[in-house]
Design an enzyme around this catalytic site. Sequence first.
Site, PDB file in Angstrom:
ATOM      1  N   ASP A 106      19.799 -70.820 -26.873  1.00 26.43           N
ATOM      2  CA  ASP A 106      20.957 -70.216 -25.837  1.00 26.43           C
ATOM      3  C   ASP A 106      21.378 -71.080 -25.191  1.00 26.43           C
ATOM      4  O   ASP A 106      21.437 -72.338 -24.413  1.00 26.43           O
ATOM      5  CB  ASP A 106      20.961 -68.695 -25.050  1.00 26.43           C
ATOM      6  CG  ASP A 106      20.011 -68.767 -24.579  1.00 26.43           C
ATOM      7  OD1 ASP A 106      18.512 -69.647 -24.417  1.00 26.43           O
ATOM      8  OD2 ASP A 106      19.722 -68.553 -23.531  1.00 26.43           O
ATOM      9  N   HIS A 147      21.165 -72.629 -21.038  1.00 23.37           N
ATOM     10  CA  HIS A 147      19.755 -72.776 -21.096  1.00 23.37           C
ATOM     11  C   HIS A 147      18.775 -73.405 -21.798  1.00 23.37           C
ATOM     12  O   HIS A 147      17.997 -74.476 -21.338  1.00 23.37           O
ATOM     13  CB  HIS A 147      19.627 -71.099 -21.479  1.00 23.37           C
ATOM     14  CG  HIS A 147      18.222 -70.259 -20.730  1.00 23.37           C
ATOM     15  ND1 HIS A 147      17.502 -69.440 -21.489  1.00 23.37           N
ATOM     16  CD2 HIS A 147      17.242 -71.287 -20.248  1.00 23.37           C
ATOM     17  CE1 HIS A 147      16.562 -69.361 -21.404  1.00 23.37           C
ATOM     18  NE2 HIS A 147      16.008 -70.190 -19.823  1.00 23.37           N
ATOM     19  N   GLU A 166      24.112 -63.860 -18.976  1.00 26.84           N
ATOM     20  CA  GLU A 166      23.889 -63.575 -19.774  1.00 26.84           C
ATOM     21  C   GLU A 166      25.252 -62.683 -21.088  1.00 26.84           C
ATOM     22  O   GLU A 166      25.301 -62.073 -20.549  1.00 26.84           O
ATOM     23  CB  GLU A 166      22.807 -62.679 -20.071  1.00 26.84           C
ATOM     24  CG  GLU A 166      21.137 -62.582 -19.216  1.00 26.84           C
ATOM     25  CD  GLU A 166      20.376 -63.338 -20.237  1.00 26.84           C
ATOM     26  OE1 GLU A 166      21.078 -63.759 -21.910  1.00 26.84           O
ATOM     27  OE2 GLU A 166      19.062 -63.873 -20.284  1.00 26.84           O
ATOM     28  N   HIS A 205      23.301 -67.888 -21.135  1.00 32.55           N
ATOM     29  CA  HIS A 205      22.217 -67.594 -21.611  1.00 32.55           C
ATOM     30  C   HIS A 205      22.383 -66.828 -22.863  1.00 32.55           C
ATOM     31  O   HIS A 205      24.278 -65.996 -22.467  1.00 32.55           O
ATOM     32  CB  HIS A 205      21.291 -66.934 -21.056  1.00 32.55           C
ATOM     33  CG  HIS A 205      20.654 -67.394 -20.033  1.00 32.55           C
ATOM     34  ND1 HIS A 205      19.464 -67.912 -19.982  1.00 32.55           N
ATOM     35  CD2 HIS A 205      21.251 -67.575 -18.832  1.00 32.55           C
ATOM     36  CE1 HIS A 205      19.368 -68.696 -18.704  1.00 32.55           C
ATOM     37  NE2 HIS A 205      20.328 -67.711 -17.863  1.00 32.55           N
ATOM     38  N   TYR A 206      22.671 -66.541 -24.279  1.00 31.97           N
ATOM     39  CA  TYR A 206      22.900 -65.251 -24.220  1.00 31.97           C
ATOM     40  C   TYR A 206      21.346 -64.574 -25.084  1.00 31.97           C
ATOM     41  O   TYR A 206      20.751 -65.018 -24.809  1.00 31.97           O
ATOM     42  CB  TYR A 206      23.444 -65.690 -26.267  1.00 31.97           C
ATOM     43  CG  TYR A 206      22.365 -66.278 -27.470  1.00 31.97           C
ATOM     44  CD1 TYR A 206      20.601 -65.501 -27.047  1.00 31.97           C
ATOM     45  CD2 TYR A 206      22.212 -67.152 -28.274  1.00 31.97           C
ATOM     46  CE1 TYR A 206      19.620 -66.423 -28.138  1.00 31.97           C
ATOM     47  CE2 TYR A 206      21.744 -68.370 -28.834  1.00 31.97           C
ATOM     48  CZ  TYR A 206      19.993 -67.758 -28.609  1.00 31.97           C
ATOM     49  OH  TYR A 206      19.507 -68.231 -29.899  1.00 31.97           O
ATOM     50  N   THR A 207      21.854 -62.805 -24.456  1.00 37.80           N
ATOM     51  CA  THR A 207      20.645 -62.113 -24.722  1.00 37.80           C
ATOM     52  C   THR A 207      20.082 -62.143 -25.768  1.00 37.80           C
ATOM     53  O   THR A 207      18.355 -62.147 -26.005  1.00 37.80           O
ATOM     54  CB  THR A 207      20.965 -60.686 -24.520  1.00 37.80           C
ATOM     55  OG1 THR A 207      22.385 -59.948 -25.917  1.00 37.80           O
ATOM     56  CG2 THR A 207      21.881 -60.797 -23.251  1.00 37.80           C
TER      57      THR A 207
END
Length: 255
Positions: A154, A144, A100, A35-37
């Site tokens: 993401d 994700h 993350e 994921h990215y935040t």
Amino acid sequence: MNHPTPESPVAAKVFPSPNHGERKEGKRADMVLLHYTGMPDTGQALQWLCNPVSEVSCHYFVFEDGRVLQLVPEGRRAWHAGVSSWAGERDVNSVSLGIEIAHPGHDAAGAIAPYPEAQIEAVIALVRDLGARHSIAPHRVLAHSDVAPRRKRDPGEIFPWERLFAAGIGHLVPEAPIRDGRFFQRGDEGPPVEALQAMLALYGYGLSIDGIFGEETHGVVEAFQRHFRRTRVDGVADASTITTLRDLIASRPSA
């Protein structure tokens, strides 16, 4: 005072989040989700993942400079995938480890900045460690956006999957070149669309096989392109997209 030790040697320390539960039905982690935040402030993103009000979390958090924290024990069910599915599994949180990556995500115009080199090196080291200790097949390292098409983008089309693949992580084939030819898009119907949907479902994507190229199929094709055919991410199933999908299916190990 005793301080817990991270389960992965790649992590510097434990920064505990209360947001987790039991993995359901005795399931174990056999997938890694990246994921990215999606937040401009890294500190706020970390605090949000540890805030009980947010009801979100992950197992590991990777800073821009490559530092790694563990937030949730690997044996626990972190709350990172949300409404999602892959290969028929609809409780993705119970079968996955979530990472993350601190990154602001796509901007309002849809652009996304590159990931720092130190951060990518840390992600590679972390995923290799998790994969080795949990016997996770390379093709079970996913975005994700793969498990939640239409809802999530993401870690984005700029994420360097080829770097991970060179390190034995993930599943990738060379992108088929974009060329003229028949394509399928929103509004199309019929057996060829049904065949495309069946191929996407065979690879793992969750979608209806109804022969109708609607918003659901458009979103899944776009998610596929964001990971595997990044030259053009438009949700149109052109020859390049279909050929790349075919090559992925043919090259994926059966186990």
